[in-house]
Scaffold this motif. Sequence first.
Motif, short mmCIF file in Angstrom:
data_model
loop_
_atom_site.label_atom_id
_atom_site.label_comp_id
_atom_site.label_asym_id
_atom_site.label_seq_id
_atom_site.Cartn_x
_atom_site.Cartn_y
_atom_site.Cartn_z
N GLN A 114 69.96 31.01 9.15
CA GLN A 114 69.21 32.26 9.25
C GLN A 114 69.16 32.97 7.90
OE1 GLN A 114 71.34 34.19 12.45
NE2 GLN A 114 69.80 33.60 13.96
N ASP A 115 70.29 33.02 7.20
CA ASP A 115 70.34 33.67 5.89
C ASP A 115 69.44 32.94 4.90
OD1 ASP A 115 72.12 35.49 6.94
OD2 ASP A 115 73.88 34.64 5.92
N LEU A 155 66.33 34.64 2.96
CA LEU A 155 66.31 34.73 1.50
C LEU A 155 65.16 33.96 0.88
CD1 LEU A 155 70.12 34.41 0.72
CD2 LEU A 155 68.69 36.46 0.48
N SER A 156 64.80 32.83 1.48
CA SER A 156 63.73 32.02 0.92
C SER A 156 62.35 32.48 1.38
CB SER A 156 63.93 30.54 1.28
OG SER A 156 63.79 30.36 2.67
N GLY A 157 62.32 33.42 2.32
CA GLY A 157 61.05 33.93 2.81
C GLY A 157 60.35 32.97 3.76
N GLU A 158 61.08 31.99 4.27
CA GLU A 158 60.50 31.03 5.22
C GLU A 158 60.14 31.74 6.51
OE1 GLU A 158 59.74 27.74 5.04
OE2 GLU A 158 60.30 27.77 2.93
N THR A 159 58.93 31.52 6.98
CA THR A 159 58.53 32.10 8.26
C THR A 159 58.81 31.15 9.41
OG1 THR A 159 56.28 31.30 7.89
CG2 THR A 159 56.75 33.59 7.26
N SER A 160 58.96 29.86 9.09
CA SER A 160 59.35 28.89 10.12
C SER A 160 60.63 28.22 9.67
CB SER A 160 58.25 27.85 10.34
OG SER A 160 58.19 26.98 9.23
N ALA A 161 61.31 27.61 10.60
CA ALA A 161 62.59 26.98 10.28
C ALA A 161 62.41 25.51 9.86
CB ALA A 161 63.51 27.06 11.48
N GLU A 162 61.17 25.07 9.63
CA GLU A 162 60.92 23.66 9.35
C GLU A 162 61.59 23.17 8.07
OE1 GLU A 162 56.85 22.41 9.69
OE2 GLU A 162 56.55 23.68 11.45
N THR A 163 61.60 23.97 7.02
CA THR A 163 62.19 23.55 5.75
C THR A 163 63.68 23.34 5.89
OG1 THR A 163 60.50 24.73 4.52
CG2 THR A 163 62.50 24.15 3.32
N SER A 164 64.38 24.33 6.46
CA SER A 164 65.83 24.20 6.61
C SER A 164 66.18 23.13 7.63
CB SER A 164 66.46 25.54 7.00
OG SER A 164 65.88 26.04 8.18
#
Length: 130
Positions: free
Chosen positions: A95-96, A100-109
């Motif tokens: 979540q953090d 911090l990365s400004g991701e709007t979806s959780a796909e990257t993480s």
Amino acid sequence: MNSVKGLLAASVVSIQNSCFIYPACQNCFSRLILDSRRFNCLKCGCTGEAKDASYRYRLSLKIADTNDLFDITVFGSCLDPFFGVTAENLQRYIQDFNQLSGETSAETSTGALVQAVETCFIGRRFIFGV
């Protein structure tokens, strides 16, 4: 909780899904239904504020011994040593990171986490209590 009936030495062939953490009821360990403010357990009726939801590991694997393929799911804190943190803390880190990365979806993480889990588990041999 059921006791171990036997041990199985097997290698991990694949990870079955990308959902390694789930919001879990503290009473019955069932998956919680979360909305923006509240959580609800459909199994035992437990409710509370979404920010207070607990998280638990759930790792579904396809494994192979010398003769057979098996689908198994490993739950809970026995996975803490492999991930290096509790499921609660890993969820907080994700979540953090997304904030911090400004991701709007959780796909990257999620993609990075799946890749790390595959690297750590696939092709490795473990002893599973079944």
